[in-house]
Structure formats: structure tokens, C-alpha cells
Design a protein around this motif. Structure first.
Motif, short mmCIF file in Angstrom:
data_model
loop_
_atom_site.label_atom_id
_atom_site.label_comp_id
_atom_site.label_asym_id
_atom_site.label_seq_id
_atom_site.Cartn_x
_atom_site.Cartn_y
_atom_site.Cartn_z
N VAL A 52 -27.04 30.05 15.55
CA VAL A 52 -28.45 29.59 14.85
C VAL A 52 -29.17 28.87 15.45
N LEU A 53 -29.89 27.45 15.89
CA LEU A 53 -30.30 26.76 16.40
C LEU A 53 -31.56 28.08 17.02
N ARG A 54 -30.68 28.89 17.68
CA ARG A 54 -31.91 29.97 18.68
C ARG A 54 -33.25 30.92 17.45
N ARG A 55 -31.45 31.02 16.69
CA ARG A 55 -33.20 32.23 15.27
C ARG A 55 -33.86 31.07 14.36
N ALA A 56 -33.11 30.15 14.92
CA ALA A 56 -34.19 29.08 13.32
C ALA A 56 -35.31 28.80 14.16
N MET A 57 -34.97 28.05 15.78
CA MET A 57 -36.69 28.34 16.50
C MET A 57 -37.14 29.25 16.63
N ASP A 58 -36.68 30.67 16.63
CA ASP A 58 -37.26 31.98 17.13
C ASP A 58 -38.62 32.02 15.81
N LEU A 59 -37.77 31.95 15.03
CA LEU A 59 -38.96 31.94 13.36
C LEU A 59 -39.60 30.61 13.72
N ALA A 60 -39.26 30.64 13.75
CA ALA A 60 -40.49 29.04 13.73
C ALA A 60 -41.32 29.59 14.68
N THR A 61 -41.15 29.64 15.60
CA THR A 61 -42.70 30.39 16.58
C THR A 61 -43.27 31.40 16.57
N LYS A 63 -43.99 31.28 13.40
CA LYS A 63 -44.44 30.97 12.10
C LYS A 63 -45.44 30.54 13.11
N ASN A 64 -45.58 29.81 13.95
CA ASN A 64 -46.05 29.15 14.63
C ASN A 64 -46.36 27.43 14.15
N LEU A 65 -44.80 26.86 13.82
CA LEU A 65 -43.70 26.00 13.52
C LEU A 65 -44.12 25.36 14.51
N ASP A 66 -43.72 23.91 14.90
CA ASP A 66 -43.21 22.86 16.03
C ASP A 66 -41.18 23.48 15.85
N ALA A 67 -41.13 24.29 17.19
CA ALA A 67 -39.82 24.81 17.30
C ALA A 67 -38.72 24.09 17.57
#
Ligand SMILES: C=C(O[C@@H]1C=C(C(=O)O)C=C[C@H]1O)C(=O)O
Length: 94
Positions: A52-61, A63-67
Motif C-alpha cells: 500500500v505504501l509503495r503504491r501510494a508513493m509511486d502514484l505520488a511520484t 504526480k510530482n508530489l512529495d512521496a
């Protein structure tokens, strides 16, 4: 309405949606707890938490958000869902 108020009202709408989605996530957690209880599985699943954490961080990246910040948010969401399951477990035991 001034531009400032218009944009703040847009943010308010987004914030309402965020809360509704958090509530929806917690609702699904309750269903997951029922399955785990039936199947005798533990509440915490570190591998799933990692996914879950990896998926959220990949999606954030993407979208150019702070992972790192998104990871913090998801750690809180996971804590809320495991706490809810612990509460349900307590209710079932009493
Ligand atoms: C919701 C679950 O229970 C816990 C909470 C998780 C979450 O909030 O994403 C992930 C894994 C579990 O530690 C699950 O097992 O999927």
C-alpha cells in the motif's frame, strides 16, 4: 465571490471528498476484518502495508508530489484502519 473565496470554496469541496474517502476506506476495513476473523488471520499484514505504501508513493511520484509526505499520510491511514479493526476485535471479545 472573490477569487480567493472561490478557490477556498474549491478546497473545502476537496476536503469534504477526502473525509468521505477516508470514511469509505475505514468502511472497507470493517469488511476486511470480518474476513480475517472468519479465516483466523491477524489484523496486521506488514507485506500488504508495504504494498500500500509503495503504491501510494509511486502514484505520488508520478504526480510530482512529495512521496515522503504521502507516505506519512498513508501511515496514518493504515494506523486508523488497524485501530478500527482492533476496536472491532475488542467489541467481539466482550
Ligand atoms: C486493511 C487491512 O488491514 C491492515 C491495514 C492495511 C491498510 O490500511 O491498508 C493494510 C494491511 C493490514 O495491516 C488489510 O489487511 O488489507
Amino acid at each position: 465571490m472573490t477569487d480567493l473565496n472561490k478557490y477556498r470554496s474549491d478546497i473545502e469541496e476537496v476536503d469534504q471528498t477526502i473525509i468521505e474517502l477516508i470514511d469509505k476506506r475505514i468502511g472497507i476495513t470493517k469488511r476486511i476484518f470480518e474476513v480475517k476473523r472468519r479465516e483466523g488471520k491477524p489484523i496486521r499484514d506488514p507485506e500488504q502495508e508495504g504494498r500500500v505504501l509503495r503504491r501510494a508513493m509511486d502514484l505520488a511520484t508520478e504526480k510530482n508530489l512529495d512521496a515522503g509526505a504521502v507516505k506519512n499520510i498513508y501511515e496514518i491511514l493504515i494506523r486508523m484502519s488497524t485501530q478500527k479493526q482492533q476496536e472491532l476485535q475488542g467489541e467481539n471479545q466482550s
